[in-house]
Motif scaffolding. Structure first.
Motif, PDB file in Angstrom:
ATOM      1  N   GLU A 214      -9.434  10.697  17.247  1.00 13.86           N
ATOM      2  CA  GLU A 214      -9.092  10.002  16.005  1.00 13.86           C
ATOM      3  C   GLU A 214      -7.602   9.708  15.900  1.00 13.86           C
ATOM      4  OE1 GLU A 214     -10.593  11.617  12.416  1.00 13.86           O
ATOM      5  OE2 GLU A 214     -12.611  10.868  12.808  1.00 13.86           O
ATOM      6  N   VAL A 247     -14.190  13.257  18.988  1.00 10.03           N
ATOM      7  CA  VAL A 247     -15.509  12.798  18.561  1.00 10.03           C
ATOM      8  C   VAL A 247     -16.346  12.502  19.801  1.00 10.03           C
ATOM      9  CG1 VAL A 247     -16.806  11.119  17.199  1.00 10.03           C
ATOM     10  CG2 VAL A 247     -14.499  11.794  16.488  1.00 10.03           C
ATOM     11  N   ARG A 253     -18.106  16.408  16.030  1.00 11.25           N
ATOM     12  CA  ARG A 253     -16.688  16.304  15.712  1.00 11.25           C
ATOM     13  C   ARG A 253     -16.027  17.668  15.927  1.00 11.25           C
ATOM     14  NH1 ARG A 253     -16.242  11.493  12.948  1.00 11.25           N
ATOM     15  NH2 ARG A 253     -14.204  11.986  12.053  1.00 11.25           N
ATOM     16  N   GLN A 255     -12.598  19.766  15.664  1.00 11.09           N
ATOM     17  CA  GLN A 255     -11.351  19.686  14.911  1.00 11.09           C
ATOM     18  C   GLN A 255     -10.246  20.511  15.568  1.00 11.09           C
ATOM     19  OE1 GLN A 255     -14.112  21.219  13.314  1.00 11.09           O
ATOM     20  NE2 GLN A 255     -14.997  19.489  12.194  1.00 11.09           N
TER      21      GLN A 255
END
Length: 392
Positions: A214, A247, A253, A255
């Motif tokens: 991201e 992702v 997802r 983190q």
């Protein structure tokens, strides 16, 4: 085969030199045209063997520039389509020159230029069978280059090159002596993951179609190769990122991702070994992150891919947290968890990148405490106070 079309071509010549019987060009302006350079010549036996081509003499190049062009010449090109193709060697280069302006200085030993360029790169295909680089990108920048005539070497000093919405600090050395070599470096502190993939051939970038980051990451890309038939340029990408989001398959997802590593389109340590154009190796000494309520650390990750063999994947993994984070991690999962605590240490050395394949090649310790294991087929739950398993 050479063909040049232009709706407007302007040449400015020196009147002083014209009166002396010598024509020298002061400036060239070309607008709205097309340049096609196509080669259908069969390969020589030397080229088939990957030997260097025979190049024109340095003296001819020096004499040409000294007699035809003034020592300071201006070049302006706008709206020019360029296609360079070698049908036998399977090379294709296609550009759209929106604007190029260049002030060129000639001496007996060198050619130097300050250039502004705004070019659309359609295709950079050094060998179309091996894919192409930097497709469909607008390239803009102001650069200073120097060509050393005796050494037949072009040096492009580091300059900010904009490719699409990304800016790469770019430098290059191209040597045309003998077989000829090129060494290109692109450095970017804030690279979008998709932009980094654009610097690789399609054969390799397609392998990462299910992955995205991201936030931007740092990349330093280096391309090295020779101007010979069937050469497979070496591509090395050093990369790192902190506090990113990984992702996978648009759904999973991960983190707080931190890692640094290296990609290279080679799998063999021996530099003389023959490499397939689809070969690549990724090495990441350490990767940290979280998946839902699960913290993990991966060390010594190595992924090697080649069409001649199965993908090789090895790593050491430590993970702890809520076992509920593992629910639906594997497709068609028959078991799930409720509450409790989970810990795992594992060493992986196997083939394939699917979750099932990774799990099956794992060796390590697996601990569950104060949880319920649910059979997803019949919804029957089994309470577990403590369970420790050795895998592999």
């Amino acid at each position: 085969h050479l063909r040049l079309q232009a709706s407007r071509l302007e040449l400015e010549v020196s009147i002083k030199n014209l009166l002396r019987g010598l024509i020298q060009i002061k400036s060239v302006s070309l607008r709205e045209g097309a340049l096609l350079l196509a080669n259908y010549t069969p390969l020589t036996p030397e080229e088939e063997m990957g030997l260097p081509p025979v190049l024109d003499s340095v003296e001819m190049s020096t004499r040409f520039t000294n007699t035809l062009l003034e020592k300071n010449t201006r070049l302006e090109i706008t709206d020019l389509d360029i296609e360079i193709r070698h049908h036998v060697k399977n090379k294709l280069f296609k550009f759209r020159v929106d604007e190029i302006t260049s002030d060129v200085e000639f001496t007996d030993e060198s050619i130097r230029s300050r250039t502004h360029m705004d070019v659309y790169i359609d295709t950079l295909g050094f060998n179309l069978a091996k894919g192409s680089f930097v497709n469909g990108e607008q390239a803009t920048g102001d650069l200073f280059l120097g060509f050393d005539l005796p050494k037949r070497q072009l040096d492009i000093e580091a300059f900010p090159l904009q490719l699409g919405d990304q800016v790469f600090e770019t430098s290059a050395i191209l040597n045309f002596m003998g077989a000829g070599t090129f060494d290109i470096v692109l450095d970017n502190q804030q690279t979008r993951f998709a932009a980094a993939m654009d610097l690789l051939t399609e054969n390799i970038s397609q392998k990462f179609a299910a992955i995205d980051l991201e936030s931007p990451l740092y990349t330093r890309t280096k391309l090295e190769g020779r101007f010979v038939y069937r050469d497979n340029p070496r591509v090395q990408v050093d990369f790192r990122t902190e506090d990113n989001m990984l992702v996978v398959d648009r759904e999973k997802r991960f983190q707080d991702i931190d890692f640094a590593g290296q990609f290279v389109n080679r799998v063999y340590v021996d530099s003389t070994a023959k490499e397939d154009v689809k070969n690549f190796r990724i090495q990441i000494p350490q990767l940290n992150g979280n998946y839902k309520d699960l913290a993990f650390q991966i060390e010594d990750l190595v992924l090697a891919s080649s069409p001649d063999a199965e993908n090789a994947f090895s790593a050491r993994i430590r993970a702890s947290g809520s076992p509920e984070s593992l629910n639906n991690f594997v497709e068609d999962q028959h078991w799930s968890f409720e509450e409790g605590h989970f810990e795992m240490t594992s060493a992986i050395d196997g083939e394939g990148l699917e979750a099932g394949s990774i799990i099956s090649s794992s060796k390590g310790q697996f601990t569950l405490e104060n949880t319920r294991i649910i059979n997803n087929d019949n919804k029957v739950g089994l309470p577990v106070k403590h369970i420790a398993l050795s895998i592999g």
